[in-house]
Design a protein around this motif. Structure first.
Motif, PDB file in Angstrom:
ATOM      1  N   ASP A   4       0.786  -1.324   0.264  1.00  0.00           N
ATOM      2  CA  ASP A   4      -0.036   0.124  -0.053  1.00  0.00           C
ATOM      3  C   ASP A   4       0.683   1.287  -0.127  1.00  0.00           C
ATOM      4  O   ASP A   4       1.900   1.123   0.163  1.00  0.00           O
ATOM      5  CB  ASP A   4      -0.945  -0.129   1.253  1.00  0.00           C
ATOM      6  CG  ASP A   4      -1.998  -1.046   1.256  1.00  0.00           C
ATOM      7  OD1 ASP A   4      -2.269  -1.318   0.101  1.00  0.00           O
ATOM      8  OD2 ASP A   4      -2.697  -1.569   2.149  1.00  0.00           O
ATOM      9  N   ASP A   5       0.378   2.388  -0.453  1.00  0.00           N
ATOM     10  CA  ASP A   5       1.164   3.615  -0.559  1.00  0.00           C
ATOM     11  C   ASP A   5       1.000   4.440   0.600  1.00  0.00           C
ATOM     12  O   ASP A   5      -0.051   4.427   1.172  1.00  0.00           O
ATOM     13  CB  ASP A   5       0.960   4.309  -1.750  1.00  0.00           C
ATOM     14  CG  ASP A   5      -0.315   4.806  -2.139  1.00  0.00           C
ATOM     15  OD1 ASP A   5      -0.448   6.129  -1.666  1.00  0.00           O
ATOM     16  OD2 ASP A   5      -1.218   4.032  -2.403  1.00  0.00           O
ATOM     17  N   TYR A   6       1.906   5.356   0.943  1.00  0.00           N
ATOM     18  CA  TYR A   6       1.582   6.087   2.085  1.00  0.00           C
ATOM     19  C   TYR A   6       0.751   7.488   1.888  1.00  0.00           C
ATOM     20  O   TYR A   6       0.529   8.383   2.894  1.00  0.00           O
ATOM     21  CB  TYR A   6       2.868   6.781   2.533  1.00  0.00           C
ATOM     22  CG  TYR A   6       3.758   5.686   3.320  1.00  0.00           C
ATOM     23  CD1 TYR A   6       3.495   5.573   4.948  1.00  0.00           C
ATOM     24  CD2 TYR A   6       4.549   5.102   2.793  1.00  0.00           C
ATOM     25  CE1 TYR A   6       4.383   4.426   5.263  1.00  0.00           C
ATOM     26  CE2 TYR A   6       5.403   3.925   3.350  1.00  0.00           C
ATOM     27  CZ  TYR A   6       5.261   4.007   4.821  1.00  0.00           C
ATOM     28  OH  TYR A   6       6.237   3.049   5.714  1.00  0.00           O
ATOM     29  N   ASN A   7       0.699   7.753   0.445  1.00  0.00           N
ATOM     30  CA  ASN A   7      -0.053   9.019   0.024  1.00  0.00           C
ATOM     31  C   ASN A   7      -1.345   9.624   0.853  1.00  0.00           C
ATOM     32  O   ASN A   7      -1.447  10.685   1.205  1.00  0.00           O
ATOM     33  CB  ASN A   7      -0.432   9.102  -1.240  1.00  0.00           C
ATOM     34  CG  ASN A   7       1.009   8.990  -2.036  1.00  0.00           C
ATOM     35  OD1 ASN A   7       1.850   8.178  -1.797  1.00  0.00           O
ATOM     36  ND2 ASN A   7       1.021   9.978  -3.251  1.00  0.00           N
ATOM     37  N   PRO A   8      -2.298   8.547   1.119  1.00  0.00           N
ATOM     38  CA  PRO A   8      -3.449   9.121   1.943  1.00  0.00           C
ATOM     39  C   PRO A   8      -3.200   9.520   3.272  1.00  0.00           C
ATOM     40  O   PRO A   8      -3.995  10.183   4.057  1.00  0.00           O
ATOM     41  CB  PRO A   8      -4.446   7.771   1.862  1.00  0.00           C
ATOM     42  CG  PRO A   8      -3.701   7.076   0.686  1.00  0.00           C
ATOM     43  CD  PRO A   8      -2.282   7.109   0.578  1.00  0.00           C
ATOM     44  N   TYR A   9      -1.930   9.278   3.830  1.00  0.00           N
ATOM     45  CA  TYR A   9      -1.906   9.720   5.376  1.00  0.00           C
ATOM     46  C   TYR A   9      -0.551  10.665   5.407  1.00  0.00           C
ATOM     47  O   TYR A   9      -0.463  11.293   6.714  1.00  0.00           O
ATOM     48  CB  TYR A   9      -1.222   8.334   6.099  1.00  0.00           C
ATOM     49  CG  TYR A   9      -2.309   7.146   5.800  1.00  0.00           C
ATOM     50  CD1 TYR A   9      -3.249   6.962   6.534  1.00  0.00           C
ATOM     51  CD2 TYR A   9      -1.908   6.049   4.615  1.00  0.00           C
ATOM     52  CE1 TYR A   9      -4.298   5.871   6.173  1.00  0.00           C
ATOM     53  CE2 TYR A   9      -2.714   5.110   4.473  1.00  0.00           C
ATOM     54  CZ  TYR A   9      -3.859   4.989   5.453  1.00  0.00           C
ATOM     55  OH  TYR A   9      -4.667   3.918   4.966  1.00  0.00           O
ATOM     56  N   LEU A  10      -0.115  11.025   4.406  1.00  0.00           N
ATOM     57  CA  LEU A  10       1.098  11.989   4.572  1.00  0.00           C
ATOM     58  C   LEU A  10       0.692  13.348   4.979  1.00  0.00           C
ATOM     59  O   LEU A  10       1.638  14.090   5.566  1.00  0.00           O
ATOM     60  CB  LEU A  10       2.296  11.921   3.599  1.00  0.00           C
ATOM     61  CG  LEU A  10       3.006  10.642   3.181  1.00  0.00           C
ATOM     62  CD1 LEU A  10       3.695  10.639   2.007  1.00  0.00           C
ATOM     63  CD2 LEU A  10       3.863  10.279   4.371  1.00  0.00           C
ATOM     64  N   GLN A  41       5.944   5.566  -9.611  1.00  0.00           N
ATOM     65  CA  GLN A  41       4.946   5.739 -10.130  1.00  0.00           C
ATOM     66  C   GLN A  41       4.056   6.976  -9.643  1.00  0.00           C
ATOM     67  O   GLN A  41       2.850   6.684  -9.427  1.00  0.00           O
ATOM     68  CB  GLN A  41       3.961   4.437 -10.594  1.00  0.00           C
ATOM     69  CG  GLN A  41       4.611   3.287 -11.351  1.00  0.00           C
ATOM     70  CD  GLN A  41       3.948   2.026 -11.589  1.00  0.00           C
ATOM     71  OE1 GLN A  41       3.088   1.947 -10.746  1.00  0.00           O
ATOM     72  NE2 GLN A  41       4.139   1.569 -12.700  1.00  0.00           N
ATOM     73  N   GLY A  42       4.574   7.766  -9.029  1.00  0.00           N
ATOM     74  CA  GLY A  42       3.933   9.196  -8.481  1.00  0.00           C
ATOM     75  C   GLY A  42       3.418   8.921  -6.938  1.00  0.00           C
ATOM     76  O   GLY A  42       2.682   9.520  -6.490  1.00  0.00           O
ATOM     77  N   LYS A  43       3.726   7.765  -6.654  1.00  0.00           N
ATOM     78  CA  LYS A  43       3.296   7.412  -4.854  1.00  0.00           C
ATOM     79  C   LYS A  43       4.481   6.926  -4.108  1.00  0.00           C
ATOM     80  O   LYS A  43       5.504   6.576  -4.772  1.00  0.00           O
ATOM     81  CB  LYS A  43       2.343   6.441  -5.099  1.00  0.00           C
ATOM     82  CG  LYS A  43       1.132   6.506  -5.886  1.00  0.00           C
ATOM     83  CD  LYS A  43       0.038   5.332  -5.941  1.00  0.00           C
ATOM     84  CE  LYS A  43      -1.376   5.637  -6.632  1.00  0.00           C
ATOM     85  NZ  LYS A  43      -1.977   4.598  -6.349  1.00  0.00           N
ATOM     86  N   ARG A  44       4.400   7.301  -2.839  1.00  0.00           N
ATOM     87  CA  ARG A  44       5.326   7.030  -1.962  1.00  0.00           C
ATOM     88  C   ARG A  44       5.257   5.749  -1.257  1.00  0.00           C
ATOM     89  O   ARG A  44       4.120   5.349  -0.517  1.00  0.00           O
ATOM     90  CB  ARG A  44       5.136   8.260  -0.875  1.00  0.00           C
ATOM     91  CG  ARG A  44       6.055   7.699   0.425  1.00  0.00           C
ATOM     92  CD  ARG A  44       7.654   8.142   0.311  1.00  0.00           C
ATOM     93  NE  ARG A  44       7.766   8.996  -0.396  1.00  0.00           N
ATOM     94  CZ  ARG A  44       9.056   9.035  -1.093  1.00  0.00           C
ATOM     95  NH1 ARG A  44      10.234   8.043  -0.591  1.00  0.00           N
ATOM     96  NH2 ARG A  44       9.664   9.871  -2.002  1.00  0.00           N
ATOM     97  N   TYR A  45       5.939   4.841  -1.420  1.00  0.00           N
ATOM     98  CA  TYR A  45       5.809   3.424  -1.025  1.00  0.00           C
ATOM     99  C   TYR A  45       6.721   3.026   0.045  1.00  0.00           C
ATOM    100  O   TYR A  45       6.770   2.116   0.825  1.00  0.00           O
ATOM    101  CB  TYR A  45       6.155   2.316  -2.220  1.00  0.00           C
ATOM    102  CG  TYR A  45       4.931   2.243  -3.036  1.00  0.00           C
ATOM    103  CD1 TYR A  45       3.602   1.704  -2.723  1.00  0.00           C
ATOM    104  CD2 TYR A  45       4.829   2.848  -4.475  1.00  0.00           C
ATOM    105  CE1 TYR A  45       2.529   1.543  -3.773  1.00  0.00           C
ATOM    106  CE2 TYR A  45       3.708   2.784  -5.169  1.00  0.00           C
ATOM    107  CZ  TYR A  45       2.754   2.034  -4.801  1.00  0.00           C
ATOM    108  OH  TYR A  45       1.467   2.173  -5.588  1.00  0.00           O
ATOM    109  N   GLY A  46       8.000   3.991   0.061  1.00  0.00           N
ATOM    110  CA  GLY A  46       8.984   3.681   1.231  1.00  0.00           C
ATOM    111  C   GLY A  46       9.515   4.960   1.866  1.00  0.00           C
ATOM    112  O   GLY A  46       9.407   5.940   1.381  1.00  0.00           O
ATOM    113  N   VAL A  47       9.723   5.057   3.140  1.00  0.00           N
ATOM    114  CA  VAL A  47      10.248   5.998   3.941  1.00  0.00           C
ATOM    115  C   VAL A  47      11.494   5.447   4.585  1.00  0.00           C
ATOM    116  O   VAL A  47      11.398   4.515   5.260  1.00  0.00           O
ATOM    117  CB  VAL A  47       9.167   6.638   5.107  1.00  0.00           C
ATOM    118  CG1 VAL A  47       9.769   7.547   5.828  1.00  0.00           C
ATOM    119  CG2 VAL A  47       7.840   6.881   4.476  1.00  0.00           C
ATOM    120  N   PRO A  48      12.653   6.033   4.069  1.00  0.00           N
ATOM    121  CA  PRO A  48      13.775   5.755   4.469  1.00  0.00           C
ATOM    122  C   PRO A  48      14.333   5.464   6.100  1.00  0.00           C
ATOM    123  O   PRO A  48      14.154   6.716   6.830  1.00  0.00           O
ATOM    124  CB  PRO A  48      14.899   6.168   3.784  1.00  0.00           C
ATOM    125  CG  PRO A  48      14.305   7.613   3.566  1.00  0.00           C
ATOM    126  CD  PRO A  48      12.715   7.475   3.359  1.00  0.00           C
TER     127      PRO A  48
END
Length: 325
Positions: free
Chosen positions: A16-22, A44-51
């Motif tokens: 799942d991507d983080y975009n809805p929560y950031l 692809q324009g979405k955030r899937y990982g936070v380093p």
């Protein structure tokens, strides 16, 4: 998750991507993280990982042996392959190895990157059997055949720990193990072709927090997860003590961190730019081959042409099989 795995996991519907929560976590943003780690967590324009970190293979060196065999090699904090060769040619008469042949994957990719090599040209098919790959192996094979490097069957770590090796490329995460020895050592960049700091490439990867796909994601738990990730950003010193480089730029202001040997890779902007993540979707297949067959071509167990042909075809077959699925 290692960041190079994210693309393939996304394509297999596992993240799942983080975009809805950031929107509720303004501090989790580009300006607060090392650029190379941050950019590779998006796809692809979405955030899937936070380093969490950006871990790097650099090079340890024996201070006494450098003073004896390569007294000026560290003047610019860049040790070139030419300098390693010159030092190794001098030292071998005394039974001292110039450089250890350690983990092949980052050694191969770092030099391949310095030569301008690309793992793929279209994002899908591998680009591995080419002139630049051949140059990488030829350079290492040349050093090996001239007895500048450690030889097949030797343990480069033990050579370094017993003062029998000048240079030892390895991960920043090995620092604590070496610190426990009696070796007087320093650290610097991975071996480079050029002494131009703007041309440096230091192989890196990044452990990233990801959201494994849920049939019905719990919003409260997900926001708690992001709250934890946000907290880690300003509480990463313990991870640094373990020998890692946290990906948060906040760590660069910490005085205790600034004294750590691996910190120069983040506190210096030019060094930061040298950190290269080789983010190919099918990185896993490439890594499997490089780790399995490692120095076979360097040691003369197979020809360079055969090694690269098999590398290309093995990865291509795996890619094609996945596409067929």
């Amino acid at each position: 998750m290692h960041v190079e795995r994210i693309k393939d996991y996304v394509h297999n519907g596992l993240l799942d991507d983080y975009n809805p929560y950031l929107g509720n976590f303004a501090d989790i943003n580009k300006s607060n993280y090392v650029p190379e780690a941050w950019k590779n967590g998006a796809y692809q324009g979405k955030r899937y990982g936070v380093p969490l970190d950006i871990h790097t293979t650099f090079m340890y060196y024996n201070k006494s042996l450098v003073k004896k065999y390569a007294p000026h090699a560290l003047d610019d904090n860049i040790v070139t392959f030419d300098e390693i060769k010159a030092a190794g040619e001098k030292s071998q008469k005394d039974g001292i190895t110039g450089i250890g042949l350690t983990w092949w994957k980052p050694s191969f990719l770092s030099l391949y990157g310095q030569l301008g090599g690309e793992l793929t040209k279209d994002g899908k098919n591998p680009n591995l059997d080419n002139k630049k790959s051949r140059q990488v192996i030829q350079l290492y094979k040349g050093l090996h055949d001239q007895k500048v490097t450690s030889q097949d069957g030797q343990d480069p770590m033990q050579l370094f720990l017993t003062n029998k090796e000048i240079f030892f490329p390895e991960g920043i995460w090995m620092n604590n193990q070496i610190k426990e020895s009696d070796v007087k050592y320093g650290v610097t960049n991975a071996p480079q072709l050029s002494d131009d700091p703007d041309k440096m490439v230091n192989w890196s990867s990044s452990h990233q927090f990801v959201l494994l796909k849920q049939p019905k994601r719990d919003k409260a738990k997900t926001e708690a997860t992001l709250q934890f990730i946000s907290w880690v950003r300003t509480h990463s010193l313990e991870w640094a003590k373990a020998g890692q480089n946290p990906a948060t730029l906040a760590i660069t202001k910490d005085k205790e961190y600034q004294k750590m040997q691996q910190s120069f890779l983040l506190t210096d902007k030019t060094e930061q730019k040298s950190l290269r993540i080789f983010n190919y979707r099918y990185n896993g297949y490439l890594a499997d081959y490089l780790d399995r067959y490692a120095y076979d071509a360097v040691f003369g167990k197979t020809s360079i042409s055969s090694y690269l042909n098999k590398l290309q075809n093995t990865v291509q077959d795996e890619v094609d099989a996945q596409m067929a699925d």
